[in-house]
Design a protein around this motif. Structure first.
Motif, PDB file in Angstrom:
ATOM      1  N   LYS A   1     -26.401  21.625 122.075  1.00  0.00           N
ATOM      2  CA  LYS A   1     -27.487  22.206 122.861  1.00  0.00           C
ATOM      3  C   LYS A   1     -26.962  22.928 124.106  1.00  0.00           C
ATOM      4  CE  LYS A   1     -31.519  19.312 121.829  1.00  0.00           C
ATOM      5  NZ  LYS A   1     -32.503  18.358 122.406  1.00  0.00           N
TER       6      LYS A   1
ATOM      7  N   TRP B   1     -28.688  25.987 127.744  1.00  0.00           N
ATOM      8  CA  TRP B   1     -29.949  25.620 127.076  1.00  0.00           C
ATOM      9  C   TRP B   1     -31.155  25.986 127.938  1.00  0.00           C
ATOM     10  CZ3 TRP B   1     -34.037  22.360 128.215  1.00  0.00           C
ATOM     11  CH2 TRP B   1     -34.883  22.002 127.150  1.00  0.00           C
ATOM     12  N   ASP B   2     -31.030  25.816 129.249  1.00  0.00           N
ATOM     13  CA  ASP B   2     -32.155  26.055 130.150  1.00  0.00           C
ATOM     14  C   ASP B   2     -32.630  27.502 130.133  1.00  0.00           C
ATOM     15  OD1 ASP B   2     -31.993  23.388 130.963  1.00  0.00           O
ATOM     16  OD2 ASP B   2     -30.692  23.856 132.669  1.00  0.00           O
TER      17      ASP B   2
ATOM     18  N   THR C   1     -35.722  16.129 134.108  1.00  0.00           N
ATOM     19  CA  THR C   1     -35.577  17.492 134.603  1.00  0.00           C
ATOM     20  C   THR C   1     -36.966  18.023 134.914  1.00  0.00           C
ATOM     21  OG1 THR C   1     -34.531  19.638 134.160  1.00  0.00           O
ATOM     22  CG2 THR C   1     -35.692  18.609 132.328  1.00  0.00           C
TER      23      THR C   1
ATOM     24  N   VAL D   1     -39.676  19.922 134.276  1.00  0.00           N
ATOM     25  CA  VAL D   1     -40.390  20.700 133.258  1.00  0.00           C
ATOM     26  C   VAL D   1     -41.754  20.065 133.062  1.00  0.00           C
ATOM     27  CG1 VAL D   1     -40.435  21.396 130.835  1.00  0.00           C
ATOM     28  CG2 VAL D   1     -38.270  21.409 132.076  1.00  0.00           C
TER      29      VAL D   1
ATOM     30  N   VAL E   1     -41.073  20.052 125.582  1.00  0.00           N
ATOM     31  CA  VAL E   1     -39.785  20.565 126.033  1.00  0.00           C
ATOM     32  C   VAL E   1     -38.999  19.477 126.742  1.00  0.00           C
ATOM     33  CG1 VAL E   1     -38.658  22.238 127.543  1.00  0.00           C
ATOM     34  CG2 VAL E   1     -40.667  22.913 126.217  1.00  0.00           C
ATOM     35  N   LEU E   2     -39.670  18.704 127.553  1.00  0.00           N
ATOM     36  CA  LEU E   2     -39.012  17.629 128.295  1.00  0.00           C
ATOM     37  C   LEU E   2     -38.382  16.620 127.344  1.00  0.00           C
ATOM     38  CD1 LEU E   2     -38.467  16.527 131.122  1.00  0.00           C
ATOM     39  CD2 LEU E   2     -40.621  15.267 130.956  1.00  0.00           C
TER      40      LEU E   2
ATOM     41  N   ALA F   1     -35.028  17.998 126.145  1.00  0.00           N
ATOM     42  CA  ALA F   1     -34.114  18.562 127.130  1.00  0.00           C
ATOM     43  C   ALA F   1     -32.830  17.742 127.248  1.00  0.00           C
ATOM     44  CB  ALA F   1     -34.804  18.637 128.485  1.00  0.00           C
TER      45      ALA F   1
ATOM     46  N   ARG G   1     -37.889  27.643 130.281  1.00  0.00           N
ATOM     47  CA  ARG G   1     -38.237  26.683 129.232  1.00  0.00           C
ATOM     48  C   ARG G   1     -39.669  26.156 129.338  1.00  0.00           C
ATOM     49  NH1 ARG G   1     -35.628  25.615 124.366  1.00  0.00           N
ATOM     50  NH2 ARG G   1     -33.426  26.095 124.640  1.00  0.00           N
ATOM     51  N   ASP G   2     -40.346  26.451 130.433  1.00  0.00           N
ATOM     52  CA  ASP G   2     -41.631  25.818 130.681  1.00  0.00           C
ATOM     53  C   ASP G   2     -42.798  26.701 130.227  1.00  0.00           C
ATOM     54  OD1 ASP G   2     -43.323  23.773 131.532  1.00  0.00           O
ATOM     55  OD2 ASP G   2     -42.202  23.463 133.378  1.00  0.00           O
TER      56      ASP G   2
END
Length: 274
Positions: free
Chosen positions: A5, A29-30, A149, A151, A156-157, A160, A235-236
């Motif tokens: 990832k 990845w972010d 993190t 998000v 997504v979280l 992650a 990513r959000d």
């Protein structure tokens, strides 16, 4: 962290390129959704993994901000054969991007500064900075623990990759980069888009406006503020709108050729969907 990832990536093809820089304790990845969107617009995209990132907390013991800056500069110069080069950075990556634009004005044709880590948010970071001033930070708190993190999207979280801790000494490097970013602002001539998340829990969104005001030599400055999503903006929930704004901004510069640009007032706050 999941090495697959967090690995660096290259996407797309074209005459123009974009260098994507992730943030502190983060990884490529972010920023991958932003990279995919830019590649779909005809850009070649490269997202390196900054030294010490993407693996273990201990890997960050042997690197500092000079290593991150050197890696970013090396990645930028590796793109010198492209017609235009854009740089987009998330959080700490935005600070590194500013230095690249100041040091290599002929190479950087445009910037996207996403959730720039110019000022941290919350009493925890304030306390750590006070400990630094008294020379107590590394002795009293050698490691900073991380449980997640920033998000807002639970799906997504859940997927992650999260570094569980980092050495507190590296905070010194973040503060050095903040000071550096402020010092180089007057030298940045590249057109710049500054994007913040109103609900960011890591950095103060007001730092975005500080950058807008400080980019006095930049030929074009655009500011957007997203009402949805947290710090890891690509990513959000606001990620698609962010990608659209950054892509359209770079497209405008790609079509501008040698035409002179003009500064424009900050855009009103924009809301993402979902």
């Amino acid at each position: 962290m999941d090495a697959e990832k967090t690995a660096p990536f290259e996407l797309g093809r074209g005459e123009d390129a974009c260098l994507l820089l992730h943030g502190f304790t983060g990884s490529p990845w972010d920023v991958r959704p932003l990279g995919e969107a830019l590649a779909a617009r005809g850009l070649y995209v490269r997202a390196p993994q900054l030294p010490g990132h993407g693996s273990t907390p201990e890997a960050l013991l042997s690197v500092d901000h000079r290593d991150w800056m050197q890696a970013a500069a090396h990645a930028l110069l590796s793109l010198r054969n492209y017609r235009r080069i854009f740089v987009a950075g998330l959080s700490m990556g935005a600070l590194l991007s500013l230095r690249l634009a100041a040091d290599y004005p002929e190479q950087v044709h445009g910037l996207a500064l996403v959730a720039p880590a110019l000022r941290f948010k919350g009493p925890h970071m304030w306390l750590l900075k006070r400990l630094r001033r008294h020379g107590l930070l590394e002795r009293l708190k050698p490691w900073v623990q991380k449980t997640g993190t920033d998000v807002s999207d639970p799906a997504v979280l859940a997927e992650a990759p999260i570094l569980p801790a980092f050495p507190s000494v590296r905070l010194q490097d973040l503060w050095e980069l903040q000071d550096m970013a402020m010092s180089v602002l007057p030298r940045v001539r590249s057109p710049a888009l500054v994007a913040v998340a109103e609900q960011d829990h890591v950095v103060d969104p007001g730092g975005g406006q500080v950058l807008v005001r400080g980019l006095t030599a930049s030929s074009l400055v655009r500011f957007i503020s997203l009402r949805v999503g947290f710090h890891i903006m690509p990513r959000d929930k606001g990620g698609p709108l962010l990608a659209s704004e950054v892509g359209s901004f770079f497209d405008r510069l790609r079509g501008a050729d040698a035409a002179p640009e003009s500064r424009e007032p900050p855009a009103p706050a924009r809301s993402g969907s979902g």
